[in-house]
Design an enzyme around this catalytic site. Structure first.
Site, short mmCIF file in Angstrom:
data_model
loop_
_atom_site.label_atom_id
_atom_site.label_comp_id
_atom_site.label_asym_id
_atom_site.label_seq_id
_atom_site.Cartn_x
_atom_site.Cartn_y
_atom_site.Cartn_z
N LEU A 1 0.25 13.33 53.54
CA LEU A 1 -0.28 14.69 53.60
C LEU A 1 0.51 15.42 52.51
CD1 LEU A 1 -0.48 15.26 57.46
CD2 LEU A 1 -2.35 14.76 55.87
N PRO A 2 -0.07 15.57 51.32
CA PRO A 2 0.68 15.85 50.10
C PRO A 2 1.21 17.28 49.94
CG PRO A 2 -1.65 15.81 49.61
CD PRO A 2 -1.51 15.42 51.07
N CYS A 3 2.19 17.62 50.75
CA CYS A 3 2.81 18.94 50.63
C CYS A 3 3.53 19.11 49.30
CB CYS A 3 3.75 19.21 51.80
SG CYS A 3 4.99 17.95 52.06
N HIS A 4 3.84 18.01 48.62
CA HIS A 4 4.48 18.11 47.31
C HIS A 4 3.54 18.71 46.26
CE1 HIS A 4 2.42 14.19 47.23
NE2 HIS A 4 2.34 14.35 45.92
#
Length: 165
Positions: free
Chosen positions: A124-127
């Site tokens: 879940l690409p919070c970056h």
């Protein structure tokens, strides 16, 4: 809960899952501790898919993930995390854009707080969420790892962070 730990270009990662899906991806220096319990067991079979897909991502062979997830949080946190999954590989959104995509344009701070509690980073690409001025902002694995992940995805450097692991 089953877990495994393995080496990646950004250091060791730990994945943990239960009967319903992947619950955690944790960095060596995770900002928040996962609730390790006495009942956690190392199991490379139960965690195989998550480990393999993450290693494929790091090898440049995967841009999206196909895993059953079980991110546990408040309704708003889960909505935020589900929206993170819509950010395309190699792109970034600001916190404001993320809030707008959720239909909550005034909830920028709440979106930021939920983003910071994401238990399944990278997948879940919070970056991929950055400040409205294009700068890197907080990340549970640290800003150097956030920058590395974005550069790995082809995003040109958005901040001057040292890449020391």
């Amino acid at each position: 809960m089953w877990f495994d730990e393995f080496k990646t270009p950004i250091g060791s990662l730990q994945v943990a899952c239960d009967d319903t899906g992947l619950r955690f991806v944790m960095f060596e220096n995770n900002k928040y501790d996962a609730p390790h319990g006495e009942n956690w067991r190392r199991d490379t079979v139960a965690t195989k898919e998550a480990r393999e897909q993450l290693l494929q991502y790091f090898a440049g062979e995967r841009q999206t993930f196909d895993l059953v997830l079980n991110a546990v949080g408040t309704e708003f946190q889960v909505q935020t995390w589900n929206t993170l999954a819509k950010i395309p590989f190699g792109e970034t959104w600001s916190y404001g854009q993320l809030a707008n995509k959720m239909g909550s344009p005034k909830a920028v701070r709440a979106v930021g707080a939920a983003n910071g509690r994401n238990p399944i980073p990278i997948i879940l690409p919070c970056h991929r969420v950055i400040g409205s001025d294009g700068t890197l902002t907080g990340f549970g694995g640290g800003l150097p790892i956030k920058q590395w992940l974005l550069e790995h995805e082809g995003v040109k450097s958005v901040a001057q962070a040292s890449l020391r692991f």
